[in-house]
Design a protein around this motif. Structure first.
Motif, mmCIF file in Angstrom:
data_model
loop_
_atom_site.group_PDB
_atom_site.id
_atom_site.type_symbol
_atom_site.label_atom_id
_atom_site.label_comp_id
_atom_site.label_asym_id
_atom_site.label_seq_id
_atom_site.Cartn_x
_atom_site.Cartn_y
_atom_site.Cartn_z
ATOM 1 N N MET A 164 -2.601 4.716 -0.288
ATOM 2 C CA MET A 164 -2.702 4.557 -1.610
ATOM 3 C C MET A 164 -1.809 3.453 -2.026
ATOM 4 S SD MET A 164 -3.736 8.375 -3.075
ATOM 5 C CE MET A 164 -2.427 9.252 -2.197
ATOM 6 N N ARG A 165 -0.791 3.694 -1.783
ATOM 7 C CA ARG A 165 0.364 2.535 -2.275
ATOM 8 C C ARG A 165 -0.016 1.196 -1.849
ATOM 9 N NH1 ARG A 165 4.355 5.298 -0.797
ATOM 10 N NH2 ARG A 165 4.631 6.599 -2.504
ATOM 11 N N ASP A 166 -0.299 1.113 -0.577
ATOM 12 C CA ASP A 166 -0.857 -0.267 0.071
ATOM 13 C C ASP A 166 -2.155 -0.798 -0.796
ATOM 14 O OD1 ASP A 166 1.354 -0.234 1.643
ATOM 15 O OD2 ASP A 166 0.268 0.456 3.447
ATOM 16 N N ARG A 167 -3.210 0.134 -1.043
ATOM 17 C CA ARG A 167 -4.159 -0.366 -1.519
ATOM 18 C C ARG A 167 -4.028 -1.147 -3.062
ATOM 19 N NH1 ARG A 167 -9.136 0.599 0.538
ATOM 20 N NH2 ARG A 167 -9.138 1.820 2.286
ATOM 21 N N VAL A 168 -3.224 -0.199 -3.962
ATOM 22 C CA VAL A 168 -2.938 -0.657 -5.274
ATOM 23 C C VAL A 168 -1.871 -1.747 -5.399
ATOM 24 C CG1 VAL A 168 -3.695 1.534 -6.315
ATOM 25 C CG2 VAL A 168 -1.235 1.202 -5.628
ATOM 26 N N GLY A 169 -0.865 -1.811 -4.347
ATOM 27 C CA GLY A 169 0.020 -2.746 -4.234
ATOM 28 C C GLY A 169 -0.465 -4.188 -3.873
ATOM 29 N N ALA A 170 -1.457 -4.276 -3.077
ATOM 30 C CA ALA A 170 -2.099 -5.320 -2.667
ATOM 31 C C ALA A 170 -2.675 -5.928 -3.787
ATOM 32 C CB ALA A 170 -3.155 -5.144 -1.681
ATOM 33 N N LEU A 171 -3.175 -5.322 -4.937
ATOM 34 C CA LEU A 171 -3.608 -5.717 -6.152
ATOM 35 C C LEU A 171 -2.497 -6.353 -7.148
ATOM 36 C CD1 LEU A 171 -7.064 -3.934 -6.291
ATOM 37 C CD2 LEU A 171 -6.571 -6.379 -5.350
ATOM 38 N N GLY A 172 -1.318 -5.952 -6.912
ATOM 39 C CA GLY A 172 -0.407 -5.846 -7.885
ATOM 40 C C GLY A 172 -0.417 -4.711 -8.582
ATOM 41 N N GLY A 173 -0.823 -3.524 -8.266
ATOM 42 C CA GLY A 173 -0.703 -2.374 -9.081
ATOM 43 C C GLY A 173 0.322 -1.407 -8.471
ATOM 44 N N THR A 174 0.434 -0.450 -9.272
ATOM 45 C CA THR A 174 1.577 0.584 -9.180
ATOM 46 C C THR A 174 0.873 2.010 -8.629
ATOM 47 O OG1 THR A 174 1.886 1.053 -11.342
ATOM 48 C CG2 THR A 174 3.281 -0.531 -10.406
ATOM 49 N N LEU A 175 1.590 3.025 -7.914
ATOM 50 C CA LEU A 175 1.299 4.310 -7.826
ATOM 51 C C LEU A 175 2.355 5.196 -7.674
ATOM 52 C CD1 LEU A 175 -1.511 5.539 -5.824
ATOM 53 C CD2 LEU A 175 0.647 6.495 -5.085
ATOM 54 N N SER A 176 2.257 6.329 -8.652
ATOM 55 C CA SER A 176 3.472 7.500 -8.564
ATOM 56 C C SER A 176 2.772 8.780 -8.327
ATOM 57 C CB SER A 176 3.969 7.369 -10.080
ATOM 58 O OG SER A 176 2.991 7.604 -11.052
ATOM 59 N N VAL A 177 3.678 9.463 -7.940
ATOM 60 C CA VAL A 177 3.163 10.816 -7.466
ATOM 61 C C VAL A 177 4.389 11.768 -7.979
ATOM 62 C CG1 VAL A 177 2.931 12.583 -5.494
ATOM 63 C CG2 VAL A 177 2.530 10.022 -5.348
ATOM 64 N N SER A 178 3.881 13.009 -9.054
ATOM 65 C CA SER A 178 4.830 13.830 -9.247
ATOM 66 C C SER A 178 4.165 15.209 -8.849
ATOM 67 C CB SER A 178 4.738 13.625 -11.072
ATOM 68 O OG SER A 178 3.558 13.729 -11.551
ATOM 69 N N SER A 179 5.190 16.041 -8.487
ATOM 70 C CA SER A 179 4.795 17.315 -8.115
ATOM 71 C C SER A 179 5.930 18.096 -8.100
ATOM 72 C CB SER A 179 4.108 17.345 -6.778
ATOM 73 O OG SER A 179 3.732 18.683 -6.341
ATOM 74 N N ALA A 180 5.962 19.423 -8.014
ATOM 75 C CA ALA A 180 6.981 20.534 -7.827
ATOM 76 C C ALA A 180 6.411 21.771 -7.204
ATOM 77 C CB ALA A 180 7.722 20.933 -9.179
ATOM 78 N N PRO A 181 6.996 22.458 -6.529
ATOM 79 C CA PRO A 181 6.598 23.836 -5.925
ATOM 80 C C PRO A 181 6.072 24.915 -7.035
ATOM 81 C CG PRO A 181 8.465 23.070 -4.987
ATOM 82 C CD PRO A 181 8.274 22.186 -5.801
ATOM 83 N N GLY A 182 4.739 25.199 -6.845
ATOM 84 C CA GLY A 182 4.141 25.954 -7.734
ATOM 85 C C GLY A 182 3.554 25.413 -9.072
ATOM 86 N N ARG A 183 3.650 24.014 -9.191
ATOM 87 C CA ARG A 183 3.149 23.483 -10.423
ATOM 88 C C ARG A 183 2.193 22.262 -10.170
ATOM 89 N NH1 ARG A 183 8.721 21.627 -12.820
ATOM 90 N NH2 ARG A 183 7.197 20.100 -13.929
ATOM 91 N N GLY A 184 1.412 22.530 -9.152
ATOM 92 C CA GLY A 184 0.435 21.548 -8.738
ATOM 93 C C GLY A 184 0.996 20.142 -8.357
ATOM 94 N N SER A 185 0.110 19.191 -8.414
ATOM 95 C CA SER A 185 0.475 17.706 -8.209
ATOM 96 C C SER A 185 -0.370 16.766 -9.031
ATOM 97 C CB SER A 185 0.348 17.248 -6.641
ATOM 98 O OG SER A 185 -0.883 17.622 -6.198
ATOM 99 N N VAL A 186 0.226 15.549 -9.365
ATOM 100 C CA VAL A 186 -0.614 14.469 -10.089
ATOM 101 C C VAL A 186 -0.230 13.109 -9.315
ATOM 102 C CG1 VAL A 186 -0.831 13.297 -12.397
ATOM 103 C CG2 VAL A 186 -0.352 15.766 -12.289
#
Length: 532
Positions: free
Chosen positions: A492-514
């Motif tokens: 995913m990071r490579d795909r958006v990075g190839a277009l000059g975009g950014t990707l972030s991931v936030s998560s914690a145990p028991g709190r899902g992920s985004v």
């Protein structure tokens, strides 16, 4: 060890010079009276005239009472030494030539006139060397001669052209300022955004910092060369570090309206006052120092940009290598799926068609069940080919856009998935493909790791011409600090990075992920063609 007060030392030196002036004048008057008495027999009463020089004693005692007169001690004493020295030299020559050699000639007027002419000629020949020697003696007694203020400007310009490192350049500048403009000390303060540090000082002083508010920053940045009264109002920290009884000049260092530092010089308060030439030299020096500091900041920013560019280049090379490897792996997977899946179904159908041809003549009743199996095989083959085509590039994405493609992918997802797309226009195929496959990858990751009973939400929106997508789940979550380097996240990071975009991931145990990504479309002409 106690520090000597420069102002008090200057006063003692001036008093000593006035006393020496009085003694020199008295001795010269007494010797001159004796010389004239020997040569011309005048004055007849030598003693009163010999003591006439003592009249300079009260003058020397009264002169220090006036600050302006006291400061002229060096000039008055120097001029007196030169005049008295030349006078005594001339009298000495006449006494030696006329009196000493007069005994060897007759007492006629012609003889005396001839000796006088010889004495005059010798005096003329000796006058120049004696005067020069006396001036050198006076300069040595008065201390080292201060270099002109313009010397600091010329020296700094020369050193700038030699590409001297900034720290060394500022140190040399401070030493030159002390030897030319500020004998009590010189300092250079540097900084930005209203925070200034004492970078260099001669004599060396402890580090200090000044923090200016907006009003102070505006006042200091727009000020000219100023003195003690101005510094007490706007820069009291600068005066706090100066010797007692010193006159200070402060020159703000600015470039393009931005305050970059200060030049500070100090002299004895009762010494020679700062002149317009000193202020002009400080102003020009501050301008050149501001330019030098600005160039250093540009060089630092350039080095940081180059370092960032090198890092981005390394990331790009690694990303391109991963993309090539992923493309090769994808081709191998397509070949394997075609060989082991659709190809095997087609072979089986070919065999069954052959059986149907033989059975049609022998047992027509058995043809019907075999035709039903053949129909199911054809449907399975079509379904597998459709899935394979979706994995390469979904037709819905090409024809109908992101919303239709994502809703179709959500209908086939392993977890309950809702899709909300708040974008009315189309984007370039590269941008839409990157967003689609990133969302698809995030949905597959959620299906693997979010756990049973979890749900997924996919949102796509537009923020200031930037396409923003977000895939969130309410599953078990994970430690984002340790789990964002997996194969899926790297893709995913490579795909958006190839277009000059950014990707972030936030998560914690028991709190899902985004998973959140941003991609800016840089192909408006392709956007227009996609909407047609």
């Amino acid at each position: 060890m106690s520090r000597i007060d420069p102002a008090r030392a200057r006063n003692r030196r001036d008093l000593a010079l006035w006393a020496a002036w009085s003694m020199t004048a008295a001795v010269t008057v007494a010797v001159a009276a004796w010389g004239f008495h020997v040569l011309l027999d005048v004055p007849r009463e030598l003693l009163p005239w010999a003591f006439a020089g003592l009249l300079t004693v009260p003058v020397a005692g009264a002169a220090p009472l006036s600050l302006r007169v006291r400061r002229q001690a060096t000039a008055v004493f120097g001029a007196t030494v030169v005049v008295c020295g030349v006078l005594l030299m001339v009298l000495g020559v006449y006494v030696v030539v006329v009196v000493g050699l007069g005994d060897d000639v007759d007492g006629s007027e012609h003889g005396v006139l001839g000796l006088s002419m010889v004495a005059g000629l010798v005096s003329v020949l000796l006058a120049g060397p004696v005067r020069a020697r006396l001036r050198e003696l006076v300069r040595g007694l008065a201390g080292p001669r201060r270099r002109p203020a313009r010397a600091a400007l010329e020296t700094f310009g020369t050193r700038m052209s030699r590409a001297v490192p900034m720290d060394e350049l500022l140190l040399q500048l401070t030493e030159t300022l002390r030897s030319t403009i500020g004998p009590l000390g010189a300092e250079v303060w540097t900084g930005s955004d209203g925070v200034l540090d004492r970078s260099v000082s001669v004599p060396e002083r402890s580090r200090a910092r000044i923090t200016l508010n907006e009003a102070e920053l505006a006042a200091v940045g727009s000020a000219r060369v100023s003195g003690n009264a101005w510094a007490e109002v706007w820069l009291p920290q600068v005066l706090a570090g100066q010797p007692a009884g010193s006159a200070v000049r402060v020159a703000p260092v600015s470039h393009l309206g931005k305050l970059l530092g200060l030049l500070v010089v100090a002299r004895p308060l009762d010494g020679t006052a700062f002149t317009d030439d000193d202020d002009r030299a400080l102003t020009e020096l501050a301008r050149q120092v501001g330019l030098a500091l600005h160039n250093v900041s540009l060089d630092t920013a350039l080095q940081a940009s180059l370092a960032e560019l090198r890092e981005r280049n390394a990331e790009l090379q690694a990303s391109r290598a991963r993309i090539v490897a992923a493309a090769d792996a994808s081709r191998r997977e397509i070949e394997r799926n075609l060989h082991d899946g659709a190809q095997q179904h087609l072979v089986a159908m070919a065999v069954k068609v052959g059986l149907l041809a033989r059975m049609a003549g022998d047992d027509p009743a058995s043809v019907q069940p075999l035709l039903q199996e053949l129909r199911e095989d054809v449907q399975a083959t079509v379904t597998e080919l459709r899935e394979l085509a979706h994995g390469i590039y979904p037709p819905l994405l090409r024809d109908d856009g992101l919303e239709a493609a994502l809703r179709n992918a959500a209908s086939r997802a392993a977890l309950p998935t809702t899709v909300q797309v708040e974008v009315e226009r189309r984007f370039s195929s590269e941008v839409e493909a990157a967003v689609y496959f990133c969302c698809l990858e995030a949905m597959q990751n959620a299906a693997k790791y979010a756990g049973d009973g979890a749900s997924v939400r996919v949102t796509v929106g537009l923020e200031q011409a930037t396409l923003v997508f977000e895939v969130s789940d309410d599953g078990v979550g994970f430690d984002a600090a340790a789990g964002v380097n997996g194969h899926g996240f790297v893709n995913m990071r490579d795909r958006v990075g190839a277009l000059g975009g950014t990707l972030s991931v936030s998560s914690a145990p028991g709190r899902g992920s985004v998973v959140r990504g941003e991609v800016r479309d840089t192909s408006p002409d392709r956007v227009a063609s996609a909407t047609e």
